[in-house]
Motif scaffolding. Sequence first.
Motif, PDB file in Angstrom:
ATOM      1  N   ILE A 220       0.893  -1.077  -0.167  1.00 36.38           N
ATOM      2  CA  ILE A 220       0.066  -0.060  -0.131  1.00 36.38           C
ATOM      3  C   ILE A 220       0.868   1.400   0.094  1.00 36.38           C
ATOM      4  CG2 ILE A 220      -1.668   1.189   1.261  1.00 36.38           C
ATOM      5  CD1 ILE A 220      -2.947  -1.308   2.325  1.00 36.38           C
ATOM      6  N   GLU A 221       1.947   1.348   0.935  1.00 35.85           N
ATOM      7  CA  GLU A 221       2.681   2.523   0.932  1.00 35.85           C
ATOM      8  C   GLU A 221       3.750   2.649  -0.262  1.00 35.85           C
ATOM      9  OE1 GLU A 221       4.659   1.454   4.646  1.00 35.85           O
ATOM     10  OE2 GLU A 221       2.854   2.356   5.790  1.00 35.85           O
ATOM     11  N   ALA A 222       3.918   1.627  -1.014  1.00 35.21           N
ATOM     12  CA  ALA A 222       4.730   1.669  -2.333  1.00 35.21           C
ATOM     13  C   ALA A 222       3.734   2.014  -3.269  1.00 35.21           C
ATOM     14  CB  ALA A 222       5.516   0.625  -2.344  1.00 35.21           C
ATOM     15  N   GLY A 223       2.623   1.859  -3.176  1.00 35.41           N
ATOM     16  CA  GLY A 223       1.589   2.163  -4.492  1.00 35.41           C
ATOM     17  C   GLY A 223       1.438   0.860  -5.512  1.00 35.41           C
ATOM     18  N   LEU A 224       1.894  -0.283  -4.763  1.00 33.28           N
ATOM     19  CA  LEU A 224       1.873  -1.617  -5.630  1.00 33.28           C
ATOM     20  C   LEU A 224       0.464  -2.465  -5.418  1.00 33.28           C
ATOM     21  CD1 LEU A 224       5.610  -2.232  -5.307  1.00 33.28           C
ATOM     22  CD2 LEU A 224       4.726  -1.325  -7.297  1.00 33.28           C
ATOM     23  N   LEU A 225      -0.455  -1.994  -4.577  1.00 33.49           N
ATOM     24  CA  LEU A 225      -1.425  -2.664  -4.211  1.00 33.49           C
ATOM     25  C   LEU A 225      -2.451  -2.422  -4.941  1.00 33.49           C
ATOM     26  CD1 LEU A 225      -2.420  -5.247  -2.484  1.00 33.49           C
ATOM     27  CD2 LEU A 225      -3.465  -3.785  -0.709  1.00 33.49           C
ATOM     28  N   ASP A 226      -3.213  -3.206  -5.626  1.00 31.45           N
ATOM     29  CA  ASP A 226      -4.477  -2.920  -6.345  1.00 31.45           C
ATOM     30  C   ASP A 226      -5.821  -3.208  -5.995  1.00 31.45           C
ATOM     31  OD1 ASP A 226      -2.934  -2.519  -9.202  1.00 31.45           O
ATOM     32  OD2 ASP A 226      -2.540  -4.672  -9.010  1.00 31.45           O
ATOM     33  N   GLU A 227      -5.939  -4.358  -5.047  1.00 28.28           N
ATOM     34  CA  GLU A 227      -7.329  -4.486  -4.518  1.00 28.28           C
ATOM     35  C   GLU A 227      -7.023  -5.127  -3.207  1.00 28.28           C
ATOM     36  OE1 GLU A 227      -9.724  -5.477  -8.620  1.00 28.28           O
ATOM     37  OE2 GLU A 227      -9.204  -7.069  -7.430  1.00 28.28           O
TER      38      GLU A 227
ATOM     39  N   GLY B 211      -0.422   6.516  14.390  1.00 30.41           N
ATOM     40  CA  GLY B 211      -0.655   7.930  14.053  1.00 30.41           C
ATOM     41  C   GLY B 211      -1.908   8.180  12.951  1.00 30.41           C
ATOM     42  N   GLY B 212      -2.002   7.251  12.094  1.00 26.43           N
ATOM     43  CA  GLY B 212      -3.283   7.337  11.484  1.00 26.43           C
ATOM     44  C   GLY B 212      -2.555   7.604  10.033  1.00 26.43           C
ATOM     45  N   THR B 213      -3.660   7.246   8.974  1.00 34.13           N
ATOM     46  CA  THR B 213      -3.567   7.641   7.600  1.00 34.13           C
ATOM     47  C   THR B 213      -4.585   7.849   6.978  1.00 34.13           C
ATOM     48  OG1 THR B 213      -2.049   7.524   5.525  1.00 34.13           O
ATOM     49  CG2 THR B 213      -2.879   5.573   6.695  1.00 34.13           C
ATOM     50  N   ASN B 214      -4.941   7.984   5.485  1.00 28.81           N
ATOM     51  CA  ASN B 214      -5.988   7.952   4.912  1.00 28.81           C
ATOM     52  C   ASN B 214      -5.711   7.345   3.437  1.00 28.81           C
ATOM     53  OD1 ASN B 214      -8.628   8.119   3.831  1.00 28.81           O
ATOM     54  ND2 ASN B 214      -8.750  10.554   4.301  1.00 28.81           N
ATOM     55  N   ILE B 215      -6.100   6.037   3.432  1.00 30.17           N
ATOM     56  CA  ILE B 215      -6.106   5.158   2.316  1.00 30.17           C
ATOM     57  C   ILE B 215      -7.430   5.180   1.610  1.00 30.17           C
ATOM     58  CG2 ILE B 215      -5.246   3.018   1.082  1.00 30.17           C
ATOM     59  CD1 ILE B 215      -2.917   4.438   2.483  1.00 30.17           C
TER      60      ILE B 215
END
Length: 176
Positions: free
Chosen positions: A126-133, A154-158
């Motif tokens: 996810i962090e590398a932008g390599l996950l599709d689904e 700390g949270g994030t918004n995906i």
Amino acid sequence: MSKVQYQCSMSLDGFIAGPGGDMSWLGELELESDPATAAIVHQVGALLIGNNTFRGDDPNKGTESEGAYGGQWTGPSFVLTHRIPDTPVPDVTFVSDLETAVAAAKEAAGGKVVSVLGANVAKQLIEAGLLDEILVWITPVLLGDGVRLFDHPGGTNIKLEVLDMTGPNMLMRVVK
């Protein structure tokens, strides 16, 4: 082209494993009785597995259902690890670099889905932008503690887009 898809069962309170990575709760469920779940294994061309998941607690260990998809999986598996064993494991390739592991798994999948197993490797993707689904089976159990589906201190918004909701299954696309 192969999709990289994180697949997991999750308790209603958001855990994919119990404390210490315990997976015994999955052995008590009858996910294989769901036709959509049983069909998934035929859509998978390769597995991309985190090291903790590969060496972890298989709820079916020692039975004929041991292994991925209740023992139904046969095919190439790629384990992302910095501790590559000296002794080879049949049908398993150990890879220490995320991008190399994804490329090898996609090639081996031959246009089918690359199934990601393991919360840590999914987070890295996810962090590398390599996950599709993300494909989640929401299970009728509350674990109260353990390994979260996605943990980002700390949270994030995906952002996710729901593609399908069938029975206990939810398929989402990662919005990039």
